[in-house]
Design an enzyme around this catalytic site. Structure first.
Site, PDB file in Angstrom:
ATOM      1  N   LYS A 111      42.992  37.733  36.175  1.00 32.26           N
ATOM      2  CA  LYS A 111      42.990  38.985  36.935  1.00 32.26           C
ATOM      3  C   LYS A 111      43.929  39.983  36.257  1.00 32.26           C
ATOM      4  O   LYS A 111      44.818  39.616  35.479  1.00 32.26           O
ATOM      5  CB  LYS A 111      43.429  38.756  38.394  1.00 32.26           C
ATOM      6  CG  LYS A 111      44.837  38.155  38.577  1.00 32.26           C
ATOM      7  CD  LYS A 111      45.974  39.150  38.499  1.00 32.26           C
ATOM      8  CE  LYS A 111      47.340  38.485  38.659  1.00 32.26           C
ATOM      9  NZ  LYS A 111      48.458  39.373  38.242  1.00 32.26           N
ATOM     10  N   ASP A 127      49.893  34.161  44.003  1.00 34.65           N
ATOM     11  CA  ASP A 127      48.633  34.739  43.517  1.00 34.65           C
ATOM     12  C   ASP A 127      47.419  33.910  43.913  1.00 34.65           C
ATOM     13  O   ASP A 127      46.284  34.390  43.863  1.00 34.65           O
ATOM     14  CB  ASP A 127      48.660  34.881  41.988  1.00 34.65           C
ATOM     15  CG  ASP A 127      49.518  36.051  41.522  1.00 34.65           C
ATOM     16  OD1 ASP A 127      50.011  36.805  42.380  1.00 34.65           O
ATOM     17  OD2 ASP A 127      49.702  36.196  40.295  1.00 34.65           O
TER      18      ASP A 127
END
Length: 289
Positions: A12, A137
């Site tokens: 990401k 995350d």
């Protein structure tokens, strides 16, 4: 021959990353947009007769306790069924410690495989429990689509995830400077910065999605880590300046670094930038997913 389950774990990037002062529990609240990109690790998972989670990664030396073993242990606690032992061959495509969430994505990918192996589907609360035990995350990656891709507004320490429609019309040139800055060091540098008067004008959290939908040249996103790390590592500053001068419509650092990215709306311009930066740094051209 025993079946091998394969799963991709996509990286990401962060568009905007505002880090707020440290909380009493030691965590920091953040305000960010996370979006997955084409870069990925690949997991090959095989079932064992013995219990436990065993990880083989030829490209990097993982600690005995890592995000994969943590996710496996947490999965066993919530699954409500006997979970077999697994051997994981981890093929790294995402640079380790680059601010791209590779380890967290690996954990979520393993959970998807374990659900298939055990023929169960965990609830949102069970997935959140695993993320809580594994890494901040991981909450985002748990909310992604079944193929591991997605885009979201992320706040809290990472546990507040609101899925939004992601853009797929942009090209990113990723730059991997030869800078090794741990997350711990990055947050330490930021904490020192936050003690001083902070005049940075971040977009309000409720405005992030609207800014994201604009032309990248109009983005006003910022990353709290960028000035803190660029002040210590000159190669980061030099790479970021080169990205700006090479025509990127927006550029910044992802996560706590040290990966940098430049955003382009036209592939041809992205490819020209890639060729220029390849003379000095390891780079890649990717799409948003």
């Amino acid at each position: 021959m025993d079946e091998i389950f394969t799963e991709k774990a996509y990286a990401k990037v962060n568009f905007n990353l505002r880090v707020l002062p440290v909380r009493e529990d030691g965590y920091h609240n953040i305000e960010s947009i996370f979006q997955t990109i084409e870069l990925f690790d690949e997991l090959e998972v095989s079932v064992l007769e013995e219990s436990g989670c065993f990880v083989d990664c030829s490209s990097i030396k993982l600690p005995l306790n890592n995000t994969l073993t943590s996710a496996y242990d947490a999965f066993c606690r919530v699954a409500g069924t006997k979970v077999p032992g697994v051997k994981i061959v981890l093929k790294k495509g995402v640079p380790s410690g680059g601010g791209l969430g590779g380890g967290s994505s690996d954990a979520a990918a393993l959970v998807r495989v374990l659900e298939r192996i055990c023929n169960i589907q965990l609830s949102d609360s069970q997935l959140e429990f695993i993320a809580e035990k594994t890494g901040s995350d991981v909450f985002f990656f748990m909310k992604c689509r079944p193929d591991g891709t997605g885009c979201a507004l992320v706040s809290g320490r990472g546990e507040k995830v609101k899925i939004i429609k992601g853009r797929t019309d942009l090209f990113l040139v990723l730059v991997f400077p030869d800078v090794c800055s741990s997350t711990k060091e990055a947050y330490s540098l930021v904490d020192e910065t936050l003690k001083c008067e902070n005049s940075c004008k971040y977009p309000a959290f409720e405005e992030l999605e609207g800014v994201y939908q604009k032309a990248p040249s109009d983005w006003i996103f910022m990353n709290t880590f960028t000035p803190a790390l660029c002040g210590v590592y000159s190669d980061l500053s030099r790479a970021l300046s080169t990205l700006k001068n090479a025509g990127s419509e927006f550029c910044d650092m992802s996560g706590s670094g040290s990966t940098l990215y430049g955003v382009f709306t036209k592939r041809q311009q992205a490819e020209a930038c890639l060729e220029l930066l390849k003379l000095s740094w390891n780079c890649a051209l990717v799409r948003l997913l």
